[in-house]
Design a protein around this motif. Structure first.
Motif: not given
Ligand code: PHE
Ligand code: NA
Length: 491
Positions: A242-258
């Motif tokens: 559901y994200l847009g093609p330029e939405d961040d995934v790197a930091l968001s993924g890490l934040a989910t893990v944390s």
């Protein structure tokens, strides 16, 4: 994503896996798996999902097909799509069949806290009586399923999001208060028992036990990482689509893990086990199995002022945590029907309801919990890792590592350190292959039933009776049927 990841896995599954796999022995492969598998596979799934979403797809099958096409012929790419789709379907179906039960337990315990039903009673016996009380189990599970059906049918992502934003922080606050209460428990039953002993059991590295049951503990630990982070299920892919093609995934993924790991290791880890060590003793705590959290926590509530209200609030929050996770798998199955055969959302929702009801019924009716445990072992410790392996093969290898790295960093709010690249390309897949291979070898060597026998006697603490053997056999037949259905669906 955090509402999805933080669930009963943190407060129900983590403590019981940890307790029954040697405590400090479990934590060693757990942290290894977190760094070498959890974080990188999280990135892989966010990236894959956003990529698929760009082409209008929300499920794994077409996503894998699109990515694999970068280096193999379309026909071969199709095979990867089918395998991924099959596993995702099977995981969503099988996981739901028992995860909803545990959410039902939380509903029941909300009610029993409010009425003070377990106050002054032996909490282990109370739990065992509850799971044997078919009518109550069916009622609380049925109600939970009904609410899920209604939520998914309305497509209330907005409503759910609003609830998650309130309930998740409240859950954190409540958990912190409970942890403080748990750790200040002395030894209310026997002087040699205490909550602190429970912490010691968790945090003292135990290489001896680990080396004796190396594959079993390692796979259980890696499986828990997958389970708790919602990896290997297809639902991170689905949400990320559901994200847009330029939405961040790197930091968001890490934040989910944390966020998830704080809730799991610090909060989840400081509750059920320390409380069980204080009230039930080390022996019973490590043998309690799947019921651990529900046997341990009521002890605290019945021994504190306002325990009825506080207990009811806590189990209601757990119910919510489970509910917001369960919506994801339910929605995945409905989304498949919508995308594949263009079924109306309302009809799809209730078709899936019927399907999940049939799958869950044998779990609800089994008071020994052997059936549930067999499912949890296969899904939690096997299929998730297998799907994670395919994640990496497709999104990193076939899509090509450089493409993946570029895709991961599109719109990213952080730069992933370069040394994560070899982890992604070599170490993570080899680690998963090693775990799966080792466990399969163990399984074949010990004979088909030994793994379950170990599980039933050591993890569940039951005798391995003919009735239990036949329950396990039935669970395996259902798993096989679901795999075949999954393959058909994916094809
Ligand atoms: N990550 C979830 C948890 O820890 C697991 C889960 C997700 C289960 C989605 C079902 C559906 O509880
Ligand atoms: Na979790």
């Amino acid at each position: 994503m955090a509402g999805n990841a933080i669930g009963l896995g943190n407060f129900w599954r983590f403590p019981y896996q940890l307790a029954s796999n040697g405590g400090g022995a479990f934590m060693i492969p757990y942290f290894l798996a977190l760094v070498l598998l959890g974080i990188p596979v999280m990135w892989v799934e966010w990236t894959t999902g956003r990529y698929g979403g760009k082409y209008g797809h929300g499920t794994i099958g077409p996503m894998f097909y699109l990515m694999a096409r970068e280096s193999v012929k379309p026909k071969t790419a199709l095979i990867f799509g089918v395998i991924g789709g099959m596993l995702a379907f099977s995981v969503a179906a099988l996981l739901s069949s028992y995860y909803y039960q545990i959410i039902g337990w939380s509903a029941a315990y909300t009610y029993y806290s409010l009425t003070g039903a377990y106050f002054g009673k032996d909490t282990v016996q109370f739990f065992l009586n509850y799971v044997a009380d078919t009518k109550s189990v069916l009622l609380f599970w049925g109600l939970t399923m009904l609410f899920l059906g209604i939520a998914v049918g309305q497509g209330v992502s907005k409503g759910i999001e609003r609830w998650v934003k309130v309930m998740m922080p409240v859950l954190y606050v409540f958990a912190i208060l409970l942890v403080i209460r748990a750790l200040t428990l002395g030894s209310p039953v026997k002087p040699e028992w205490s909550a602190v002993k429970g912490l010691e059991y968790i945090w003292k590295p135990d290489f001896q036990t680990l080396s004796e049951n190396f594959f079993k503990i390692s796979l259980a630990a890696a499986g828990q990482i997958f389970f708790t982070l919602s990896l290997g299920m297809g639902i991170i892919h689905n949400y990320a689509s559901y994200l847009g093609p330029e939405d961040d995934v790197a930091l968001s993924g890490l934040a989910t893990v944390s966020l998830n790991e704080f809730a799991e290791v610090i909060l989840g880890g400081s509750l059920a086990i320390p409380i069980a060590f204080a009230y039930m003793g080390p022996e019973a705590a490590t043998k309690a199995g799947v019921g651990l959290a529900y046997m341990a926590l009521p002890n605290v509530f019945m021994n504190m002022p306002g325990g009825q209200i506080f207990g009811a609030m806590w189990f209601l929050l757990l119910w919510f945590a489970g509910f917001t996770s369960a919506i994801a798998t339910y929605n995945y199955l409905v989304a498949m029907l919508e995308e594949d055969i263009h079924l109306d959302r309302k009809i799809g929702t209730w078709a899936v309801f019927g399907f999940l009801f049939l799958l869950g019924l044998p779990v609800a009716l089994d008071s020994t919990l052997a059936y549930l445990s067999e499912l949890d072992m296969w899904v939690g410790s096997y299929f998730l890792v297998l799907l994670g392996l395919f994640d990496v093969i497709v999104a990193v290898w076939l899509f090509k590592p450089d493409n993946f790295w570029e895709e991961l960093h599109k719109g990213a709010y952080m730069k992933v350190p370069g040394w994560y690249k070899p982890i992604l390309v070599y170490i993570a897949p080899l680690f998963m292959l090693f775990l799966l291979g080792g466990n399969t070898w163990d399984y074949l060597k010990n004979g088909a039933f030994t793994v379950s026998e170990y599980y039933v006697t050591n993890v569940l603490g039951y005798d391995y009776t003919p009735e239990i053997v036949s329950l396990i056999t039935r669970a395996r037949i259902v798993i096989l049927i679901i795999l075949v259905l999954g393959a058909l669906e994916a094809y």
